[in-house]
Design a protein around this motif. Sequence first.
Motif, PDB file in Angstrom:
ATOM      1  N   GLY A 246      34.654  51.042  46.044  1.00  0.00           N
ATOM      2  CA  GLY A 246      34.577  50.324  47.305  1.00  0.00           C
ATOM      3  C   GLY A 246      33.723  49.080  47.224  1.00  0.00           C
ATOM      4  N   MET A 247      33.563  48.530  46.010  1.00  0.00           N
ATOM      5  CA  MET A 247      32.758  47.332  45.827  1.00  0.00           C
ATOM      6  C   MET A 247      33.600  46.073  46.024  1.00  0.00           C
ATOM      7  N   PRO A 248      33.072  45.086  46.737  1.00  0.00           N
ATOM      8  CA  PRO A 248      33.758  43.791  46.769  1.00  0.00           C
ATOM      9  C   PRO A 248      33.651  43.128  45.413  1.00  0.00           C
ATOM     10  N   VAL A 249      34.618  42.293  45.073  1.00  0.00           N
ATOM     11  CA  VAL A 249      34.720  41.722  43.733  1.00  0.00           C
ATOM     12  C   VAL A 249      34.576  40.202  43.794  1.00  0.00           C
ATOM     13  N   VAL A 250      33.804  39.667  42.862  1.00  0.00           N
ATOM     14  CA  VAL A 250      33.737  38.224  42.624  1.00  0.00           C
ATOM     15  C   VAL A 250      34.214  38.033  41.195  1.00  0.00           C
ATOM     16  N   ALA A 251      35.406  37.436  41.026  1.00  0.00           N
ATOM     17  CA  ALA A 251      36.047  37.456  39.715  1.00  0.00           C
ATOM     18  C   ALA A 251      36.712  36.132  39.379  1.00  0.00           C
ATOM     19  N   LEU A 252      36.701  35.807  38.093  1.00  0.00           N
ATOM     20  CA  LEU A 252      37.492  34.680  37.602  1.00  0.00           C
ATOM     21  C   LEU A 252      38.976  35.012  37.726  1.00  0.00           C
ATOM     22  N   ALA A 253      39.737  34.044  38.190  1.00  0.00           N
ATOM     23  CA  ALA A 253      41.185  34.234  38.341  1.00  0.00           C
ATOM     24  C   ALA A 253      41.858  33.992  36.994  1.00  0.00           C
ATOM     25  N   SER A 254      41.661  34.914  36.083  1.00  0.00           N
ATOM     26  CA  SER A 254      42.238  34.785  34.745  1.00  0.00           C
ATOM     27  C   SER A 254      42.803  36.121  34.309  1.00  0.00           C
ATOM     28  N   THR A 255      43.760  36.072  33.423  1.00  0.00           N
ATOM     29  CA  THR A 255      44.468  37.227  32.863  1.00  0.00           C
ATOM     30  C   THR A 255      44.956  38.158  33.977  1.00  0.00           C
ATOM     31  N   GLU A 256      44.944  39.479  33.737  1.00  0.00           N
ATOM     32  CA  GLU A 256      45.560  40.425  34.669  1.00  0.00           C
ATOM     33  C   GLU A 256      44.748  40.624  35.941  1.00  0.00           C
ATOM     34  N   ALA A 257      43.507  40.137  35.980  1.00  0.00           N
ATOM     35  CA  ALA A 257      42.701  40.273  37.198  1.00  0.00           C
ATOM     36  C   ALA A 257      43.403  39.655  38.398  1.00  0.00           C
ATOM     37  N   VAL A 258      44.224  38.643  38.155  1.00  0.00           N
ATOM     38  CA  VAL A 258      44.960  37.990  39.239  1.00  0.00           C
ATOM     39  C   VAL A 258      45.883  38.986  39.944  1.00  0.00           C
ATOM     40  N   MET A 259      46.443  39.927  39.188  1.00  0.00           N
ATOM     41  CA  MET A 259      47.342  40.927  39.761  1.00  0.00           C
ATOM     42  C   MET A 259      46.570  42.113  40.342  1.00  0.00           C
ATOM     43  N   ALA A 260      45.362  42.350  39.845  1.00  0.00           N
ATOM     44  CA  ALA A 260      44.619  43.549  40.236  1.00  0.00           C
ATOM     45  C   ALA A 260      43.802  43.372  41.504  1.00  0.00           C
ATOM     46  N   VAL A 261      43.336  42.152  41.765  1.00  0.00           N
ATOM     47  CA  VAL A 261      42.413  41.911  42.875  1.00  0.00           C
ATOM     48  C   VAL A 261      43.131  41.151  43.983  1.00  0.00           C
ATOM     49  N   PRO A 262      43.438  41.798  45.109  1.00  0.00           N
ATOM     50  CA  PRO A 262      44.080  41.073  46.215  1.00  0.00           C
ATOM     51  C   PRO A 262      43.081  40.145  46.907  1.00  0.00           C
ATOM     52  N   PRO A 263      43.574  39.134  47.624  1.00  0.00           N
ATOM     53  CA  PRO A 263      42.683  38.139  48.223  1.00  0.00           C
ATOM     54  C   PRO A 263      41.620  38.720  49.148  1.00  0.00           C
ATOM     55  N   ASP A 264      41.949  39.789  49.879  1.00  0.00           N
ATOM     56  CA  ASP A 264      40.989  40.327  50.845  1.00  0.00           C
ATOM     57  C   ASP A 264      39.984  41.283  50.217  1.00  0.00           C
ATOM     58  N   ALA A 265      40.062  41.464  48.874  1.00  0.00           N
ATOM     59  CA  ALA A 265      39.147  42.383  48.190  1.00  0.00           C
ATOM     60  C   ALA A 265      37.897  41.674  47.675  1.00  0.00           C
ATOM     61  N   GLY A 266      37.780  40.368  47.941  1.00  0.00           N
ATOM     62  CA  GLY A 266      36.623  39.630  47.467  1.00  0.00           C
ATOM     63  C   GLY A 266      36.983  38.187  47.236  1.00  0.00           C
ATOM     64  N   ALA A 267      36.565  37.658  46.102  1.00  0.00           N
ATOM     65  CA  ALA A 267      36.830  36.263  45.764  1.00  0.00           C
ATOM     66  C   ALA A 267      37.404  36.185  44.366  1.00  0.00           C
ATOM     67  N   LEU A 268      38.487  35.436  44.228  1.00  0.00           N
ATOM     68  CA  LEU A 268      39.168  35.272  42.939  1.00  0.00           C
ATOM     69  C   LEU A 268      39.464  33.790  42.789  1.00  0.00           C
ATOM     70  N   ASP A 269      38.860  33.152  41.775  1.00  0.00           N
ATOM     71  CA  ASP A 269      39.003  31.708  41.669  1.00  0.00           C
ATOM     72  C   ASP A 269      38.695  31.282  40.237  1.00  0.00           C
ATOM     73  N   THR A 270      39.215  30.123  39.842  1.00  0.00           N
ATOM     74  CA  THR A 270      38.844  29.538  38.552  1.00  0.00           C
ATOM     75  C   THR A 270      37.703  28.540  38.706  1.00  0.00           C
TER      76      THR A 270
END
Length: 323
Positions: A246-270
Amino acid sequence: MNILLWHVHGSWTTSFVHGKHRYLVPATPDRGPYGLGRARTYTWPESAAEVSPEQLRDTDVDVVLLQRPEEWELAQRWLGRRPGRDVPAIYVEHNTPKDGDVPHSRHPMADRDDLLVAHVTAFNELFWDTGRTRTTVVDHGIVPPVVEYTGELDRLAVVINEPVRRWRVTGTDLLPRFAEIAPLDVFGLKVAGLAEHLGLPADRLTSHDDVPQHRMHAELARRRAYLHLCRWTSLGLSLIEAMSIGMPVVALASTEAVMAVPPDAGALDTRVDELLGAAARFVAEPQRARQAGQAARAAARQRYGLDRFLADWDRLLEEEVCG
């Protein structure tokens, strides 16, 4: 089935051995990389049994699960049988190409007619050139963590194995910028001394070296958000586990993380500046963090559930072994 596989990746193997089969895990006296045996920091069922190389020659094996190129010769020598000819073989590819020739990387098992390559992500399958070798994808699945997110500590959690050696691959060079936002807790293998290596004060980065999985999950759940800065890697199971907690995610938008982390689950960006801003907001606004964490948990448990993972593997094993 009796399945021979080496203990290579602790989290993935933990999920795999929770199936209905008997899992034969080589163990050697030195507990080296080809004889690690049962896990010490993960909980495995009794169906995962240690077996010595000497025992394997007289052991019934229905299928060999290979995970490193050199295991092909090792399996043939220890079994006295040829993988893919005398006993069915599946090669599990955990990693993205590391040969510097992306996107032209040739897989070590390319152009073979005696095995199947099973990728753990579609991104891996996309970037490996396996030629005529058959391929499939079995997405990750995890044993769901038993802890619940509290986020009570305004700190950021990171899980990285060998952060100094892997450096830019794991985004280790980016950690000092996030340490300005909030103190970091870094879990994983060979993380001791990381603060000193990065030139950070001890109060800005704390290392937790090789912590047992259940304890690590309990500690992750207390941190405000999960930081995933891997530039080039397969999908880390620790990311999925953190989401499932149940942790929010701050992640680089690279490799498969783009498919694993939906937009409302945290922040995904390059853009790292965008991620720094998102981390600061989660630290300052616990309720925002909790809402994103709930979305992360729902997404992880829907896509990466253990039952789905084991059912997919059962179908694949049935096809490969029984035809």
